[in-house]
Design a protein around this motif. Structure first.
Motif, short mmCIF file in Angstrom:
data_model
loop_
_atom_site.label_atom_id
_atom_site.label_comp_id
_atom_site.label_asym_id
_atom_site.label_seq_id
_atom_site.Cartn_x
_atom_site.Cartn_y
_atom_site.Cartn_z
N LEU A 197 3.62 3.31 -2.38
CA LEU A 197 2.01 3.27 -2.88
C LEU A 197 1.26 4.09 -1.65
O LEU A 197 1.55 3.73 -0.29
CB LEU A 197 1.50 1.95 -2.70
N ILE A 198 0.38 4.58 -2.15
CA ILE A 198 -0.80 5.26 -1.24
C ILE A 198 -1.65 4.22 -0.91
O ILE A 198 -2.15 3.22 -1.25
CB ILE A 198 -1.53 6.40 -1.96
N ALA A 199 -1.83 4.39 0.59
CA ALA A 199 -2.63 3.45 1.23
C ALA A 199 -4.04 2.91 0.43
O ALA A 199 -4.70 3.72 0.18
CB ALA A 199 -2.95 3.65 2.60
N SER A 200 -4.10 1.73 0.26
CA SER A 200 -5.60 1.21 -0.08
C SER A 200 -5.57 1.48 -1.72
O SER A 200 -6.86 1.44 -2.12
CB SER A 200 -6.65 1.49 0.78
N THR A 201 -4.63 1.79 -2.43
CA THR A 201 -4.76 2.33 -3.81
C THR A 201 -3.69 1.60 -4.50
O THR A 201 -2.47 1.25 -4.01
CB THR A 201 -4.74 3.88 -3.77
N ASP A 202 -3.81 1.70 -5.95
CA ASP A 202 -2.34 1.42 -6.77
C ASP A 202 -2.11 2.60 -7.15
O ASP A 202 -1.11 2.49 -8.33
CB ASP A 202 -3.09 0.51 -7.90
N ILE A 203 -2.00 3.74 -6.64
CA ILE A 203 -1.52 4.93 -6.88
C ILE A 203 0.06 5.10 -6.47
O ILE A 203 -0.05 4.61 -5.08
CB ILE A 203 -2.55 6.21 -6.55
N GLN A 204 1.00 5.15 -7.13
CA GLN A 204 2.19 5.31 -6.61
C GLN A 204 2.75 6.92 -6.46
O GLN A 204 2.38 7.66 -7.50
CB GLN A 204 3.26 4.82 -7.83
N ILE A 205 3.41 7.38 -5.43
CA ILE A 205 3.89 8.47 -5.19
C ILE A 205 5.29 8.54 -5.30
O ILE A 205 5.80 7.53 -4.77
CB ILE A 205 3.38 9.38 -4.24
N GLY A 206 6.09 9.20 -6.22
CA GLY A 206 7.46 8.98 -6.37
C GLY A 206 8.12 10.44 -6.04
O GLY A 206 7.48 11.43 -6.34
N LEU A 207 9.25 10.71 -5.30
CA LEU A 207 9.96 11.67 -5.03
C LEU A 207 11.39 11.42 -5.79
O LEU A 207 12.00 10.39 -5.59
CB LEU A 207 10.18 12.07 -3.74
N VAL A 208 12.04 12.51 -6.25
CA VAL A 208 13.24 12.33 -7.06
C VAL A 208 14.27 13.02 -6.26
O VAL A 208 14.09 14.55 -6.33
CB VAL A 208 13.13 12.97 -8.46
N PHE A 209 15.02 12.65 -5.77
CA PHE A 209 16.10 13.46 -4.90
C PHE A 209 17.56 13.56 -5.87
O PHE A 209 18.03 12.55 -6.28
CB PHE A 209 16.48 12.67 -3.41
N ASP A 210 18.00 14.80 -5.84
CA ASP A 210 19.22 14.93 -6.39
C ASP A 210 20.61 14.68 -5.42
O ASP A 210 20.68 15.40 -4.36
CB ASP A 210 19.46 16.43 -7.21
N VAL A 211 21.11 13.49 -5.66
CA VAL A 211 22.21 13.27 -4.62
C VAL A 211 23.50 13.28 -5.23
O VAL A 211 24.61 12.84 -4.64
CB VAL A 211 22.18 11.82 -4.30
N SER A 212 23.74 14.44 -6.41
CA SER A 212 25.11 14.70 -6.94
C SER A 212 26.18 15.04 -5.90
O SER A 212 27.10 14.57 -5.66
CB SER A 212 24.70 15.45 -7.81
#
Length: 899
Positions: A197-212
């Motif tokens: 979560l971004i501080a003081s917000t309900d906004i979510q930051i997501g990162l997708v890592f390829d771990v194949s």
């Protein structure tokens, strides 16, 4: 290539985003790294930027325009990114739209990142995403933004993602979710969603890592680990791992069995918790040597198993290195070779028994090829091991062996595995012998067998006969000839002496003090002393001579082929010297001496009894007359021999005290009446007997080996004299020096001559060597080489006694002979003796053809002078002169100075 480092100042709370951004910037240039300083907030931005040369400035904190303009003016090279352009008081709690969430600069930065990134609200609506996220699900960024995650991702993932989202909104922590995701090409990827979560917000930051790839590598490593572990566990060796403190990190099943504990109870422990203290300290010392020196240890050692039994272990320890090459521990592999070690010991004992057995043993393979033989059978057959091994056993069968008989042996061995019986065999000399043979078949494996042949030589009876034969002719205690053999050998020696017309000697030796040894120390000690005496006596004679035990403490030596009685005296003197050393009897020493009598054949007897009786009488006289340890049968010979031995001793003193002197006798050219040379003549200034000519002592000097040193002394004196006369401007031609055969036989002669010439600074042209004609008769290679090398040195050679013995014509040219000196016996009776005159004339013809000068020995009268002058023999020794001392010769040369 060096690494470029760029400094980054970041103010904000989303450091992961900044690191991802910098990583994407680095992909194009692998030689750039970023040094990031991270702060949550700051009121002194300008001061911070002034501290270091920053390349990038990224901030989430609002920066007033006045300050941002000031930064632009002060740091024109700085890349500044402002993520929040509004004051904190103006930021709303929730930002529903993309354009209000991030700036254009951030959007551009996100699109440069290869990692898929998205922003979504609590309802799952995508607010922002980068190009990588959109392309991975096959859409554009515009098509993605505004849609719900449930519309974009597979249904199979939604439940898991919703659970993670709920946890994240509840605890405001970073959460990870791993799953499989299919790309637009249908390929399956293993990915990890990182949600925050971004501080003081309900906004979510997501990162997708390829771990194949990471997971593939992890699975591959795990597979290898399992395979290695399985390999280690099935290995019969003891395998273990240790850290730098020698603590166990792991082991295989065999090591568990060895310790008696499962691996989990071994881990973290050290050797002293499992082994005896001494063994533990030994193991730990090995560990430290391996890890400290980064070297492999290999050795054999005893370790005690859990059951208390000691085992012999072949241990190998190898250091474990990390990627940088630093030692992080070791791996140990121990092989239990106890059974092998015991087998080797048994084999060693068996081999020793086999090799040292008195039985004659041969082992063959299934093809009848000899693969092993012992020492006894080699001695029996006369072959070496190399000659027998790899050859067929049939080589020992006589040529006329019964083929059917040999086939019958093979058939019985095939059926019963054993055969015994009488056979004949052939040794290396081709002799046929009888033997009793035992053959045994030993099965090694299916279809492979060895045969063991054990011989018992039935020819031992002959050995007994040979022992009887030996004892019949030898003394059993000393091994010397006994009385019976002595009489036989003495009779043979007398016959040889008569046939060859040479002398032989009987030397009878009586040991003084031996009876006292028997009385004080016993007969066993006396026997050992007699054996030692026998050994010492054999050292005094050549192998052709005979040493015999004649009585309890009496011995006889037979010396064959005497040149004169002095040879017998030399042997007697050697015997006397053998008793100068004491005899060891236990822990004590005993002194013995010998009394010796000598008789000569044919002077003192012509048969066995006569010579022995004469030797005994001489020995008895020696016991009475203590002046000499040995006596000849005649007083005259005894005195003469004593004088000769005394003379030898005095010769050694003469060399040390420089008692030798050179006299000189001139050589004349009768035509020109001039001196052409000086002949050197040796004299001995004896301290008591006066001046002695060479004929009084040269034979003794030659027999004792002193002639070599005397000859070198004579040469050095002559060389020094040439230097002295030349320095005084005295003409002397050349000084002639005699070289004996003994000198010419020395390998070191040329080196000695060169040393004398160098030390005296003598001109080689002022010397000439006189060599007797008889010297050329032999075929001694060293003599011939020395003569050739003398000529190469530039020293003239004169043949002395020319015509007296044998011709030397084939040596004249290679040696460049310059002068013939005619033997004196041809000159003495001329004129008047036709033979002498004819010899001289023939020599003159030969000399003129060869270009060689002719010299005559000393002339005795004017008639001889006239004859030699008439036949142009120019050089001779003046009959009016005599050998002169140096002072006389110098005066004489001054008086006859060349005009």
């Amino acid at each position: 290539m060096s690494m470029l480092v760029k400094n980054v100042l970041y103010i904000g709370r989303n450091i992961e985003l900044v690191e991802a951004l910098l990583t994407s910037l680095t992909d194009g240039n692998q030689q750039v790294s970023y040094n990031t300083k991270h702060m949550l907030s700051s009121n002194e931005i300008l001061a911070l930027l002034s501290e270091r040369n920053y390349h990038y400035f990224i901030t989430e904190q609002h920066v007033p325009k006045l300050i941002s303009d000031r930064i632009q003016d002060l740091f024109p090279q700085l890349n500044a990114t402002y993520l929040n352009t509004q004051p904190v008081n103006n930021i709303k709690p929730a930002v529903p739209y993309e354009q209000d969430l991030i700036s254009g600069d951030v959007k551009k930065a996100l699109n440069c990142i290869s990692i898929p990134i998205y922003y979504k609200n609590k309802e799952g609506e995508i607010l922002v995403c980068n190009h990588s996220f959109a392309s991975n699900i096959g859409l554009t960024q515009d098509e993605v933004i505004g849609k719900n995650v449930s519309e974009l991702l597979p249904i199979s993932l939604q439940q898991g993602l919703e659970v993670v989202d709920k946890k994240m909104f509840d605890d405001h922590q970073v959460h990870l979710y791993e799953c499989e995701l299919h790309d637009t090409d249908g390929r399956t990827h293993e990915v990890v969603f990182r949600k925050e979560l971004i501080a003081s917000t309900d906004i979510q930051i997501g990162l997708v890592f390829d771990v194949s790839e990471l997971n593939d590598a992890r699975r591959s490593i795990e597979k290898e680990r399992i395979m290695l572990r399985a390999t280690a566990d099935i290995s019969p060796d003891l395998i273990f791992f240790k850290d730098l403190q020698s603590r166990f990190l792991g082991c295989n099943k065999q090591f568990e069995k060895f310790i008696g504990q499962p691996e989990k109870k071994i881990l973290g422990k050290t050797d002293e918790q499992f082994f005896e203290l001494e063994q533990a300290l030994m193991c730990q010392q090995q560990d430290q040597d391996v890890m400290k020196n980064n070297e492999i240890y290999s050795g054999e050692e005893y370790l005690t198993y859990v059951d208390g039994e000691r085992h012999f272990i072949e241990m190998r320890k190898v250091p474990l290195l990390d990627a940088s090459g630093s030692v992080q521990g070791l791996i140990g592999i121990g092989r239990d070779i106890t059974a092998h070690h015991r087998l080797q010991k048994r084999l060693k004992v068996a081999n020793a028994v086999f090799e040292n057995s008195q039985d004659n043993i041969i082992v063959t393979d299934h093809n009848a090829k000899m693969v092993s033989v012992n020492h006894a059978v080699c001695e029996l057959l006369g072959y070496s091991k190399a000659e027998l091994l790899d050859n067929m056993i049939h080589m020992l069968a006589p040529k006329d062996s019964d083929t059917l008989f040999l086939q019958g042996i093979d058939e019985k061995l095939e059926k019963e595995g054993v055969w015994k019986g009488d056979i004949t065999y052939c040794n290396k000399q081709g002799e046929v012998h009888f033997a009793w043979l035992d053959i045994y078949v030993v099965e090694l494996e299916e279809g492979v067998s060895n045969r063991i042949y054990s011989f018992t030589d039935l020819s031992q009876n002959k050995n007994i006969e040979s022992k009887i034969q030996f004892l019949s002719k030898h003394d059993p205690l000393t091994g010397l000839s006994n009385r019976i053999a002595l009489f036989t050998k003495l009779e043979d020696a007398i016959n040889r002496a008569n046939f060859n017309e040479v002398a032989m000697a009987v030397i009878l030796i009586d040991i003084n003090g031996f009876k006292l040894v028997n009385e004080q120390y016993g007969h066993n000690a006396g026997d050992k002393v007699l054996q030692e005496i026998a050994t010492r006596l054999k050292n005094c004679v050549f192998e052709k001579d005979t040493v015999a035990r004649f009585g309890d403490d009496e011995f006889v030596i037979l010396v064959d082929g005497l040149k004169n009685e002095h040879d017998a005296a030399l042997v007697a003197q050697k015997v006397v010297e053998q008793f100068n050393s004491q005899f060891t009897i236990g822990n004590t020493k005993a002194s013995l001496s010998a009394t010796i009598g000598i008789s000569l054949c044919p002077d003192d007897g012509i048969d066995v009894d006569g010579l022995l009786q004469s030797a005994e009488k001489a020995m008895l006289r020696a016991k009475v007359d203590k002046r000499s340890s040995y006596h000849f049968y005649t007083d005259q010979l005894t005195k003469h021999s004593s004088n000769q031995m005394q003379l030898e001793t005095e010769l050694k003193i003469a060399l040390t005290e420089d008692q030798f002197e050179l006299y000189y006798q001139p050589q004349y050219d009768l035509n020109k009446k001039l001196i052409v040379g000086m002949e050197s003549l040796l004299r001995w200034n004896h301290p008591t007997n006066g001046q002695l000519a060479p004929d009084r002592f040269l034979s003794i000097a030659e027999e004792s080996g002193l002639l070599i040193d005397i000859g070198l002394t004579m040469l050095k004196k002559a060389a020094l004299q040439t230097v002295s006369w030349k320095a005084s401007n005295i003409f002397f031609g050349r000084i002639a020096v005699k070289l004996s055969l003994s000198q010419l036989e020395q390998i070191s002669l040329i080196g000695d001559i060169q040393t004398i010439i160098k030390d005296t600074q003598c001109d080689v042209k002022d010397l000439e060597f006189e060599v007797n004609e008889s010297t050329f008769a032999g075929s001694n290679y060293i003599v011939h080489e020395n003569l050739l090398n003398i000529r190469k040195l530039g020293i003239a050679i004169t043949v002395d006694g020319f015509g007296a013995d044998i011709p030397v014509f084939h040596f004249i040219e290679p040696l460049n002979i310059e002068k013939f000196k005619i033997a004196g016996n041809y000159i003495q009776h001329i004129p008047g003796r036709l033979v002498g005159q004819a010899m001289i004339k023939s020599v003159l013809v030969l000399a003129r053809e060869l270009g060689v000068d002719v010299v005559g020995e000393i002339i005795n009268n004017s008639e001889q002078e006239a004859f030699l002058h008439e036949h142009q023999i120019s050089a001779t020794q003046d009959y009016q002169s005599h050998p002169m001392k140096v002072s006389e010769a110098t005066f004489y040369l001054r008086c006859h100075k060349k005009k």
